[in-house]
Scaffold this active site. Sequence first.
Site, short mmCIF file in Angstrom:
data_model
loop_
_atom_site.label_atom_id
_atom_site.label_comp_id
_atom_site.label_asym_id
_atom_site.label_seq_id
_atom_site.Cartn_x
_atom_site.Cartn_y
_atom_site.Cartn_z
N TYR A 281 33.18 55.47 65.21
CA TYR A 281 32.62 54.18 65.62
C TYR A 281 33.72 53.15 65.38
CZ TYR A 281 27.93 56.23 65.76
OH TYR A 281 26.83 57.00 66.07
N PRO B 81 21.81 52.36 71.49
CA PRO B 81 22.31 53.70 71.15
C PRO B 81 23.20 53.78 69.91
CG PRO B 81 23.51 52.78 72.99
CD PRO B 81 22.38 51.83 72.71
N LYS C 185 19.40 57.03 67.76
CA LYS C 185 18.02 57.29 67.33
C LYS C 185 17.05 57.55 68.48
CE LYS C 185 18.78 57.23 63.03
NZ LYS C 185 19.05 58.61 62.55
C1 PHB Z 1 26.70 60.33 72.34
O1 PHB Z 1 27.26 61.38 71.98
O2 PHB Z 1 26.45 60.11 73.54
C2 PHB Z 1 26.33 59.33 71.30
C3 PHB Z 1 26.53 59.63 69.98
C4 PHB Z 1 26.21 58.69 69.01
C5 PHB Z 1 25.68 57.47 69.37
C6 PHB Z 1 25.45 57.19 70.70
C7 PHB Z 1 25.78 58.13 71.68
O3 PHB Z 1 25.39 56.57 68.43
#
Ligand code: PHB
Length: 420
Positions: A231, A323, A327
């Site tokens: 992230y 997203p 969750k």
């Molecule tokens: C994803 O792999 O698409 C994904 C993973 C974590 C998130 C949002 C999307 O927080």
Amino acid sequence: MSPVHGPGPLLGRIGAREPGGHAGAAQGDTPTRTQVAIIGAGPAGLLLGQLLLRHGVDNVVLERQTAEHVLGRIRAGLIEQGTVDLLDEAGVGERLHREGLVHDGTQINVDGVRHRIDFKALTGKTVTVYGQTEITRDLMEARAAASGLTVYEAENVTPADFQGERPRVRYRHKGKDKEIECDFVAGCDGFHGICRQSAPAGSVQSYERVYPFGWLGLLCDTPPVSEELIYNRSARGFALCSMRSPSRSRYYVQCSLGDSVEDWPDERFWDELKQRLDPQARADLVTGPSIEKSIAPLRSFVAEPMRFGRMFLAGDAAHIVPPTGAKGLNLAASDVAFLARAFLEFYKENSPAGLDHYSARALARVWKAERFSWWMTTMLHNFDDAGGFDRKVQAAELDYVLGSRAASTSLAENYVGLPY
Ligand code: PHB
Ligand code: APR
């Protein structure tokens, strides 16, 4: 954990499978009676249908799209241990355990410095990376194998009389008007579905936060930049590095709501992503042609209650999360766990208790996940209207979370999934 066969821990040993069966259905014809009519063949509807089938509760799924269309949707792919356990209980865990990637932690890059949140050490729990499309495929195959009935391309689906004792669902299929009588309607038809809209006027209280940006997602067949998700908080905006497999990656960048996919040729996407990564990730990033690219708005939304007489909402039909906390699918799964258990209590123990407590139980977990998703979104994205004080508080929040075991544990505990 090997896949379990038959009734498992989450739903307990509530009555073994008795023969169910659709009433009034000649071979190949659609039935006119069932116990639970499920509207929507997304992960919520299919998972509910599978759990009920395994316990001998008759159900029919009505879906307005084709199976191919449902499978064609690219969605997220990070699941909590509770969701893994529920998929095992539904008998669809085998491929997930074989192909899913188990992660003990995640990474957060703040302005070029990468930090790690070690879920395993902080909570003893892990998460699994396995695409929602794959889960939907596994559920569809399991339903077909169990002779569960799904009516695809069902038009004008309309739940009716669910305030009374004999709910029914009307729909049009292959040019014919049809109706199915049932004991209960499960509204698993997503945010834009018919079920929430069919609730009596004034009976729905909704809560919403719309974020002033979107996520531009790109899927490509390149090796992921890191073994764990990253992230990224940067002066240019948020970015996420995720994956679907060791050879397929999924990346997201925060973009303006006014943007369109055409504004983002692959080259611009990769260039912008690189500028938001830490130096190591920038050096390790493998770029390639996109196989899917789409923009999703970010919204927090909850509709209360999640029950209207004999109609129960589950999943996106009742709530949406941004997203950032991964969750969406996991909340649909916990709703389904509560609802399936409630139906089994009703049919196997003649107790309405679970049904009567369903809305409150599901919403209690929904709001905690809403809070976590809003918090992660607020902490990691750039808000154009943020003043100096807000920016400083955001930086201090990140500094505290990444520097405090207590605060990291709180993040980890929410990320791996709060108990049901
Ligand atoms: C994803 O792999 O698409 C994904 C993973 C974590 C998130 C949002 C999307 O927080
Ligand atoms: N009649 C029949 N089917 C309908 C109708 C209708 N009027 N309206 C919608 N549907 C179908 C949609 O075509 C879709 O296949 O209901 C299904 C709802 O599925 P999802 O939107 O995937 O919702 P849900 O099953 O609750 O899954 C939630 O999906 O969007 C992600 O992030 C979200 O991961 C979460 C998950």
